[in-house]
Design a protein around this motif. Structure first.
Motif, PDB file in Angstrom:
ATOM      1  N   LEU A 111       0.800  -1.211   0.000  1.00  6.65           N
ATOM      2  CA  LEU A 111       0.000   0.000   0.000  1.00  6.65           C
ATOM      3  C   LEU A 111       0.845   1.278   0.000  1.00  6.65           C
ATOM      4  CD1 LEU A 111      -3.081  -0.763   2.248  1.00  6.65           C
ATOM      5  CD2 LEU A 111      -2.997  -0.388  -0.207  1.00  6.65           C
ATOM      6  N   ASP A 112       2.110   1.152   0.387  1.00  7.16           N
ATOM      7  CA  ASP A 112       2.978   2.325   0.363  1.00  7.16           C
ATOM      8  C   ASP A 112       3.075   2.908  -1.042  1.00  7.16           C
ATOM      9  OD1 ASP A 112       3.306   1.586   2.926  1.00  7.16           O
ATOM     10  OD2 ASP A 112       5.293   0.683   2.647  1.00  7.16           O
ATOM     11  N   GLU A 113       2.852   2.057  -1.998  1.00  5.82           N
ATOM     12  CA  GLU A 113       2.927   2.463  -3.395  1.00  5.82           C
ATOM     13  C   GLU A 113       1.826   3.430  -3.788  1.00  5.82           C
ATOM     14  OE1 GLU A 113       4.684   1.075  -6.603  1.00  5.82           O
ATOM     15  OE2 GLU A 113       6.034   1.639  -4.964  1.00  5.82           O
ATOM     16  N   LEU A 114       0.725   3.427  -3.006  1.00  2.00           N
ATOM     17  CA  LEU A 114      -0.481   4.146  -3.408  1.00  2.00           C
ATOM     18  C   LEU A 114      -0.176   5.609  -3.756  1.00  2.00           C
ATOM     19  CD1 LEU A 114      -3.518   4.059  -3.843  1.00  2.00           C
ATOM     20  CD2 LEU A 114      -3.839   4.534  -1.417  1.00  2.00           C
ATOM     21  N   ASP A 115       0.487   6.294  -2.838  1.00  2.00           N
ATOM     22  CA  ASP A 115       0.753   7.719  -3.065  1.00  2.00           C
ATOM     23  C   ASP A 115       1.653   7.925  -4.270  1.00  2.00           C
ATOM     24  OD1 ASP A 115      -0.825   8.379  -0.974  1.00  2.00           O
ATOM     25  OD2 ASP A 115       0.812   8.384   0.504  1.00  2.00           O
ATOM     26  N   ARG A 116       2.630   7.046  -4.417  1.00  2.00           N
ATOM     27  CA  ARG A 116       3.566   7.188  -5.532  1.00  2.00           C
ATOM     28  C   ARG A 116       2.806   7.082  -6.860  1.00  2.00           C
ATOM     29  NH1 ARG A 116       7.220   4.745  -9.000  1.00  2.00           N
ATOM     30  NH2 ARG A 116       6.225   2.717  -8.824  1.00  2.00           N
ATOM     31  N   LEU A 117       1.920   6.074  -6.959  1.00  2.00           N
ATOM     32  CA  LEU A 117       1.183   5.887  -8.210  1.00  2.00           C
ATOM     33  C   LEU A 117       0.261   7.070  -8.476  1.00  2.00           C
ATOM     34  CD1 LEU A 117       0.384   2.083  -8.083  1.00  2.00           C
ATOM     35  CD2 LEU A 117       1.580   3.285  -9.912  1.00  2.00           C
ATOM     36  N   GLY A 122      -0.610  11.884 -11.763  1.00  2.00           N
ATOM     37  CA  GLY A 122      -1.224  13.203 -11.586  1.00  2.00           C
ATOM     38  C   GLY A 122      -2.643  13.168 -11.064  1.00  2.00           C
ATOM     39  N   PHE A 123      -2.915  12.210 -10.198  1.00  2.00           N
ATOM     40  CA  PHE A 123      -4.278  12.082  -9.689  1.00  2.00           C
ATOM     41  C   PHE A 123      -4.451  12.717  -8.300  1.00  2.00           C
ATOM     42  CE2 PHE A 123      -4.937   8.126 -12.456  1.00  2.00           C
ATOM     43  CZ  PHE A 123      -5.658   8.849 -13.392  1.00  2.00           C
ATOM     44  N   GLU A 124      -3.461  13.505  -7.868  1.00  2.00           N
ATOM     45  CA  GLU A 124      -3.514  14.009  -6.496  1.00  2.00           C
ATOM     46  C   GLU A 124      -4.844  14.670  -6.162  1.00  2.00           C
ATOM     47  OE1 GLU A 124      -1.026  14.638  -8.576  1.00  2.00           O
ATOM     48  OE2 GLU A 124       0.932  14.519  -7.592  1.00  2.00           O
ATOM     49  N   LYS A 125      -5.318  15.498  -7.094  1.00  2.00           N
ATOM     50  CA  LYS A 125      -6.541  16.254  -6.782  1.00  2.00           C
ATOM     51  C   LYS A 125      -7.802  15.445  -7.073  1.00  2.00           C
ATOM     52  CE  LYS A 125      -4.642  20.837  -7.115  1.00  2.00           C
ATOM     53  NZ  LYS A 125      -4.190  21.795  -8.114  1.00  2.00           N
ATOM     54  N   LEU A 141      -5.772   6.320 -18.200  1.00  2.00           N
ATOM     55  CA  LEU A 141      -4.580   6.443 -17.363  1.00  2.00           C
ATOM     56  C   LEU A 141      -4.765   5.672 -16.051  1.00  2.00           C
ATOM     57  CD1 LEU A 141      -3.447  10.149 -17.739  1.00  2.00           C
ATOM     58  CD2 LEU A 141      -2.179   8.094 -18.395  1.00  2.00           C
ATOM     59  N   LEU A 142      -5.972   5.821 -15.512  1.00  2.00           N
ATOM     60  CA  LEU A 142      -6.272   5.119 -14.260  1.00  2.00           C
ATOM     61  C   LEU A 142      -6.096   3.619 -14.453  1.00  2.00           C
ATOM     62  CD1 LEU A 142      -7.274   4.981 -11.360  1.00  2.00           C
ATOM     63  CD2 LEU A 142      -9.616   5.028 -12.213  1.00  2.00           C
ATOM     64  N   GLU A 143      -6.579   3.144 -15.600  1.00  2.00           N
ATOM     65  CA  GLU A 143      -6.485   1.715 -15.824  1.00  2.00           C
ATOM     66  C   GLU A 143      -5.022   1.276 -15.920  1.00  2.00           C
ATOM     67  OE1 GLU A 143      -8.584   0.231 -19.197  1.00  2.00           O
ATOM     68  OE2 GLU A 143      -8.406  -1.845 -18.522  1.00  2.00           O
ATOM     69  N   ILE A 144      -4.212   2.106 -16.543  1.00  2.00           N
ATOM     70  CA  ILE A 144      -2.791   1.771 -16.613  1.00  2.00           C
ATOM     71  C   ILE A 144      -2.186   1.790 -15.220  1.00  2.00           C
ATOM     72  CG2 ILE A 144      -0.553   2.500 -17.528  1.00  2.00           C
ATOM     73  CD1 ILE A 144      -2.086   3.603 -19.970  1.00  2.00           C
ATOM     74  N   LYS A 171      -0.191  12.413 -23.595  1.00  2.00           N
ATOM     75  CA  LYS A 171       0.080  12.165 -22.187  1.00  2.00           C
ATOM     76  C   LYS A 171       0.223  10.658 -21.942  1.00  2.00           C
ATOM     77  CE  LYS A 171      -2.077  13.570 -17.832  1.00  2.00           C
ATOM     78  NZ  LYS A 171      -3.365  14.085 -17.342  1.00  2.00           N
ATOM     79  N   ILE A 172      -0.713   9.905 -22.544  1.00  2.00           N
ATOM     80  CA  ILE A 172      -0.673   8.458 -22.350  1.00  2.00           C
ATOM     81  C   ILE A 172       0.601   7.870 -22.946  1.00  2.00           C
ATOM     82  CG2 ILE A 172      -1.783   6.293 -23.042  1.00  2.00           C
ATOM     83  CD1 ILE A 172      -4.442   7.698 -22.702  1.00  2.00           C
ATOM     84  N   LEU A 173       0.963   8.358 -24.139  1.00  2.00           N
ATOM     85  CA  LEU A 173       2.164   7.813 -24.774  1.00  2.00           C
ATOM     86  C   LEU A 173       3.417   8.127 -23.959  1.00  2.00           C
ATOM     87  CD1 LEU A 173       1.445   8.487 -28.546  1.00  2.00           C
ATOM     88  CD2 LEU A 173       1.279   6.342 -27.251  1.00  2.00           C
ATOM     89  N   ASP A 174       3.452   9.332 -23.399  1.00  2.00           N
ATOM     90  CA  ASP A 174       4.608   9.678 -22.550  1.00  2.00           C
ATOM     91  C   ASP A 174       4.715   8.699 -21.391  1.00  2.00           C
ATOM     92  OD1 ASP A 174       5.111  11.773 -24.178  1.00  2.00           O
ATOM     93  OD2 ASP A 174       4.181  13.302 -22.880  1.00  2.00           O
TER      94      ASP A 174
END
Lengths: 237, 302, 451, 285
Positions: A111-117, A122-125, A141-144, A171-174
């Protein structure tokens, strides 16, 4: 190094050979694009590789282990992950819950990964929004992000940019390109958009009617007569 | 949460009013509340519509009644054994039925519960057949039994709440939302469904055991499929996506039914119309209405 | 009092004898403790004293919904008639009677809830009614808790009075209707007189069916060691097609049929049995060796009319033409005038229950449950169904209901009964724990010698 | 036991089977087209019996009364579909169960209000019997068997020989495609529901001569219709026919060999089939 290999893989639907004796292998940390006209068997091939479908014949190997008969979740735990042609997320759950579910399969500490992902995509907000409230591109993006959460070694992407506006597409390709670099991932991508294919793929496999028509570097494929005939005809490259 | 504590606290006072019928009816409501909440673990959180929960309910009620009246088990042991049997039943049914989805799952659970009903009707020496088993001791006067039930129901509900709000519960919600994605998140659907079945069945068993003690009688009615329909309807009225939905609507269901039957022998008609109204106009269930109302209040206040 | 076979014209004489018989306690080996005879519906002048209560409330619980909703309806006709009569003539010691009807939906838990609601919320002083055995057993358990009297007017399981009242001592429960003794034991007395030796059963697949068949077999094999029981069929309640059951029974070539099918299933069964020739298979010179204890229920007679073959042996928990007393005639007429139907057995028991409550209050001037219980025990009540003795031990009203053969009489809208046979009631209300009685064979001889 | 007895029992069982088939035909048909599992099918069945009864009392012609009765039930069904069922097509299955459950309660009490709670019968029809295997087969068994076959034929003709049937088959096999081809789903769903209700009403009317009209009569039979439908595979008409035959045979042989087990046999059969083939014999997974 070969990470993933299929031998003589076949799958029929009501007598139609969707995938017909396909033998392919994927090298680690490479991006392979799988292209072909509609009905060529690309998605079926991915479904076989990831366990959504069972083959009628043939075998599948991952790191030299036979995984032909393993159910999807066991393959995921071994490091095989995927996205779907149509966004396949949990629409009624929040963004962070969406990512949390695949993380939970990683045992303690995952779960530590959660914030990193969340910050990586760019889903912070948007973390507490319902997934159904996201834009189409964000849903992809979410699915990826969700497929990354299972810590895969090989990632199958089924048309990740289909139906997405150009800004979001880039964005997705990047993200996909950075995955190969930063996460050391092997990526197999099904794509119709030739711009995308020739931008990111290091190797292109062309399928037609369930069989492999051609297999090679982008340049080789560009010059292949057979391919031009069935597939690239009329497309300016 | 405040609301919940308020309800629980005020319900502590019911026995002190001295109205015995209110005492009885509210005990019954508490038991049915647990039945609905336990059922909803499977339905609301995992998206599995069971039409055979009467099996777990009556499985525990009958086990308790049989052990206590026929084999002279101590009451407490009978109570525990009843719940254990429900847990075992839920694992067995789970293993056999969880491959199925939607209406097929409903039908498989229906089939098993009706098979049990057939056994109850036929194994008369043990189950008393249609007559059922009477004279189950309660061990407590109704006054104290009310508090006992209240405590059991509140503790059980709290456990269920913790369960559905845990990571496990999140995965179950994921299964309800999108099975394939859960598989491709590396989770075994069957395993988590079995957990849900186990929790749901076991706590349904708790409510069944309480029921046997309250009425001191068990009859095959509680293993018939019509009894499995009760939580389905209740949950739908309350709104399956809200933890307290089934609880609130159980309250409404029992009280409304109690009032209608008081005034007319054609109570089914009025009840039927009420059900239609819920399905047609209040699909989010009672809690859905409440939530919308609160939402609009908050928006209005801004 | 000697057992005897009854013809309709002997009613008056017989009934008088029965009344006397009960009063002097003439049963064999069974002593009555000097009971008082109470003429229940007699008119009494309004007593000039303080009312016990503004209204005496009676809760009546029966099945009012679903396939057996008829049974509530039939009972309601009886109790409502009684209530109207009583209120029209001044009520009970000046108090009005009010009956509150509630649906049990044939579910034990629902009925238990209604009992509590009626007593604890509505303030009912008595509960009457209750149709099925599973329901009555559940309800009986709560009567001590709510501390009110229950008069059972329909449910017939012998376990109620034998186990719950007698063994367990639930004293608040009384039953005014005949238990399954009528369906099993009494049926066997009738069967014993018929030439048939191979008996088969077609029963509803639940407790009442099993209990009746067990009692029937037990009693009949004592009375007639030469009989065999060759086949049984258990049809689920609500069977639409009885033909598989009928043909499987006929396969065993029975000479007599014992069936306790009732309600809708009975209509279906009789209609189909007739066409498949089951009646013909059990014919003897005097009619059909076909015993259907609840066959003379009013719903069956009104629905089947001429389709129920003449000569079948049927009974009920009361049949309206018996006994031929002024009281019974008056009741039947009042019921016909009020509802346009002949009274059903459960109508009579419900009617009697309400009048019994009236008489009980008038006698005791009290609503105290213990006083009522003491007064009721060993009381004899004189009701449309004849004299009923409330046996102290098990609170079972002991009275007799005859079996008779169906006869289609153009003077009546429904079939009537002829060739009525009755066994003195106190002789067949004898199942453990009430077995102290001469051997069945002795008794049987007495029945036969009078036949 | 001699073979003849078993054969005769099977013929008798065929009548039971046809009874189940008649009741389940409409249920499975409606589900196949509209994906609605109609719990109130039993209520339509009951209404069929009552309408037929009333028409019979007026007209004294059973066959005419039967068709008029079933037609009325069809109209009631169409009315329900337009006003109620059509509101929930897009909703999950449990809404259907609860809505149609509400309908049962309503119809049941309506019947009690209109016709009273005392069961009613019409005078016996199809009296007599024919000899078979040295026994007598009652006319009503023969009549039920013929009626069952007639309904099967009726459904076959309606579905394969009429334009309506073609449309129905189209919308059943691929709703999206059918709509693209310009078929009117509103009309088709309404008429499909109407036809299902008509069949239920026909079932109720058909059983009237051998049984009676009573409130709650549908409650008893609907659970068997469900068993038959699920064993056959939801939505499969052929499946319902075959599984009705199976249940009829199981019940009728059960009555002969294991009478004490009778009540549990259909559930045993159901559990067994579902464990082996969860989607039913002819169902689609």
């Amino acid at each position: 190094m070969r990470i993933f290999e299929t031998q003589n893989l076949s799958r029929y639907f009501d007598g139609v050979k969707a995938v017909d004796g396909v033998s392919l292998s994927f090298e680690s940390e490479r991006i392979t694009a799988l292209i072909g006209p509609n009905g060529a068997g690309k998605t079926t091939f991915i479904n076989l590789c990831t366990g959504l479908l069972k083959p009628n014949s043939g075998r599948i190997f991952y790191n030299n282990n036979d995984i032909t008969n393993l159910p999807p979740h066991k393959r995921v735990l071994m490091g095989i992950s995927r996205t779907f042609q149509i966004s396949n997320i949990f629409p009624g759950l929040t963004v962070s819950q969406n990512i949390k579910i695949p993380l939970l399969s990683g045992g303690k500490g995952a779960l530590d990964e959660l914030d990193r992902l969340i910050s990586m995509f760019g889903f912070e907000k948007k973390a507490d929004l319902l997934a159904s409230e996201l834009s189409h591109g964000d849903q992809r993006l979410l699915e990826i992000a969700m497929s990354l959460a299972t810590k895969p070694k090989i990632l199958f992407l089924d048309e990740p940019t289909a139906g997405i506006n150009p800004a979001e597409k880039h964005k997705i390709l990047d993200v996909i390109e950075s995955l190969k670099e930063d996460e050391k991932l092997t990526i197999v991508i099904v794509e119709h958009d030739m711009d995308v294919v020739f931008r990111i793929a290091e190797r292109i496999v062309v399928m037609n009617r369930g069989k492999i028509l051609a297999d090679g570097s982008p340049d080789e494929i560009r010059d292949d007569e057979k391919v031009r005939e069935v597939y690239l005809k009329g497309v300016e490259i | 949460m405040m609301l919940v504590s308020l309800v629980v606290l005020s319900s502590l006072l019911i026995p002190l009013t001295g109205n015995k019928y209110a005492l009885y009816l509210s005990t019954k409501i508490w038991i049915l509340v647990l039945y609905a909440i336990a059922f909803n673990v499977l339905f609301g959180y995992s998206g599995l519509l069971s039409f055979g929960h009467a099996l777990f309910f009556s499985g525990s009620a009958y086990t308790l009644a049989i052990l206590v009246t026929r084999l002279n088990f101590p009451l407490a042991l009978g109570f525990v054994c009843g719940i254990v049997i429900s847990a075992l039943f839920s694992i067995a049914v789970g293993v056999l039925s969880l491959r199925h989805r939607e209406i097929h799952f409903a039908m498989v659970t229906l089939a098993f519960s009706m098979l049990f009903w057939g056994i109850v009707m036929k194994w008369r020496d043990v189950t008393g057949g249609e007559d059922g088993i009477t004279g189950v001791p309660r061990g407590l006067p109704l006054f104290w039994f009310y508090y006992f039930s209240l405590a059991v129901v509140v503790l059980s509900s709290y456990f269920i709440y913790r369960f559905v709000k845990s990571d496990l519960g999140l995965i179950l919600e994921g299964i309800r939302e999108n099975e394939t994605r859960v598989q491709f998140s590396g989770h075994s659907i069957l395993k988590y469904r079995l957990y849900a079945m186990l929790v749901s069945g076991t706590f349904t068993g708790v409510s069944g055991a309480l029921w046997a003690l309250l009425d001191r009688t068990v009859t095959p009615t509680i293993s018939h499929w019509t009894f499995s329909a009760v939580p389905v309807i209740v949950t739908l009225i309350g709104g399956p996506q809200n933890f307290l939905g089934p609880a609130v609507s159980t309250l409404i269901y029992v009280i409304v039914q109690d009032i209608i039957t008081k005034y007319t022998l054609y109570w089914q008609f009025i009840f039927g119309v009420a059900i239609l109204a819920v399905v047609l106009f209040f699909r989010g269930g009672v809690m859905g209405i409440v939530e919308n109302y609160i939402d609009s209040l908050m928006k209005g206040g801004r | 009092m000697p057992p005897e076979e009854m013809g309709r014209r002997d009613f008056l004489k017989y009934t008088a004898a029965l009344g006397v018989g009960l009063v002097i306690g003439g049963g064999i080996g069974y002593t009555l403790r000097k009971p008082e005879v109470q003429v229940v519906p007699e008119k009494k002048p309004v007593v000039e004293e303080e009312k016990l209560k503004e209204t005496i409330k009676i809760g009546h619980i029966a099945i009012f919904s679903g396939p057996f909703g008829t049974y509530g309806e039939l009972q309601k006709r009886g109790s409502q008639l009684a209530m109207e009569e009583i209120n029209a003539s001044g009520g009970i010691l000046g108090s009005k009677v009010e009956i509150v009807y509630r649906d049990s939906a044939a579910k034990s838990a629902e009925a238990v809830k209604q009992v509590r609601s009626l007593v604890e919320n509505e303030g009912c002083d008595f509960i009457i009614g209750i149709d099925s055995s599973g329901v009555v057993l559940g309800v009986a358990e709560v009567m001590p808790e709510v501390n009110k009297l229950l008069f059972v007017t329909h449910a017939a399981t012998h376990r109620l009075t034998e186990e719950l009242v007698y063994k367990k001592g639930i004293k608040e429960v009384f039953r005014l209707a005949v238990p399954v003794y009528q369906d099993g034991i009494m049926a066997a007395f009738i069967a014993a007189q018929l030439p048939a030796t191979k008996w088969a059963a077609v029963h509803p697949d639940y407790e009442y069916g099993y209990a009746s068949w067990e009692l029937f077999q037990k009693t009949l094999s004592k009375l007639r060691p030469d009989v065999e029981f060759v086949a049984e069929a258990w049809a689920k309640i609500g069977t639409t097609d009885f033909s598989p059951y009928i043909s499987s029974i006929m396969e065993k070539k029975p000479e007599g049929i014992h069936t306790v099918e009732w309600g809708v299933d009975l209509f279906t069964f009789v209609r189909q049995a007739k066409q498949m020739g089951l009646f013909d298979a059990v014919k003897y010179e005097g009619g059909y060796a076909w015993i259907n204890p609840m066959g003379y229920s009013i719903d069956a007679m009104e629905a089947l009319k001429n389709e129920y073959p003449e000569g079948c042996w049927v009974s009920g928990r009361y049949v309206w033409m018996y006994p031929d007393t002024a009281l019974n005639r008056k009741f039947v007429k009042a019921h016909l005038d009020r509802w346009g139907h002949y009274p059903a057995y459960s109508g009579e028991t419900s009617y009697t229950a309400v009048y019994l409550i009236k008489r009980l209050i008038e006698l005791t001037h009290s609503l105290d449950v213990d006083t009522h219980i003491k007064t009721l025990e060993n009381m004899v009540i004189y009701s449309p169904a004849g004299a009923r003795l409330i046996r102290k031990e098990d609170h079972q009203a002991i009275y007799e209901v005859p079996y008779g053969q169906i006869k289609h009489d153009p003077n009546y809208p429904i079939p009537v009964l002829e060739n009525l046979k009755a066994v003195p009631a106190q002789e067949y209300y004898r199942h453990p724990p009430f077995e102290e009685m001469p051997p069945f064979t002795e008794l049987y001889k007495k029945v036969m010698s009078k036949a | 036991m001699e073979l003849q007895a078993i054969a005769f029992q099977l013929i008798i069982g065929l009548a039971t089977a046809m009874l189940y088939w008649i009741v389940s035909s409409g249920l499975t048909f409606t589900f196949g087209v509209t994906r609605i599992l109609n719990f109130a099918h039993g209520a339509f069945y009951m209404l069929g019996a009552y309408f037929t009864l009333t028409f019979f009392e007026v007209l004294h012609n059973y066959v005419v009364a039967l068709f008029l009765g079933a037609l009325c039930v069809g109209l009631v069904g169409a009315l329900c579909e337009r006003t109620l069922i059509s509101q929930i097509y897009h909703l999950p299955i449990h809404f259907q169960l609860v809505l149609t459950f509400g309908l049962i309660l309503i119809f049941e009490d309506l019947v009690r209000m209109v016709w009273g709670s005392v069961p009613k019968m019409i005078s016996a029809q199809f009296v007599g019997s024919i000899p078979l295997f040295g026994k007598t087969l009652p006319m009503f068994s023969l009549y039920i068997i013929l009626a069952g076959i007639a309904i099967a034929l009726l459904m076959y003709l309606m579905l394969s020989k009429t334009y309506w049937g073609l449309q129905i088959r189209a919308i059943t096999s691929n709703p999206e495609m059918a709509m693209c081809c310009g078929l009117n789903p509103t009309f088709l769903y309404a008429t499909a529901f109407m036809f299902g209700a008509f069949l239920a009403g026909l079932g109720g009317g058909l059983t009237l001569p051998i049984s009676s009209a009573a409130p709650g009569m549908g409650e008893n039979i609907i659970i068997y219709a469900f068993i038959v439908t699920v064993i056959g595979g939801l939505g499969s008409i052929k499946g319902a026919f075959i599984s009705a035959l199976i249940i009829g045979a199981v019940e009728s042989l059960g009555a002969l060999f294991v009478p004490w087990l009778a009540i549990a046999l259909p559930y045993i059969a159901l559990s067994a089939v579902l464990l082996l083939k969860p989607e039913g014999i002819f169902g689609e997974a």
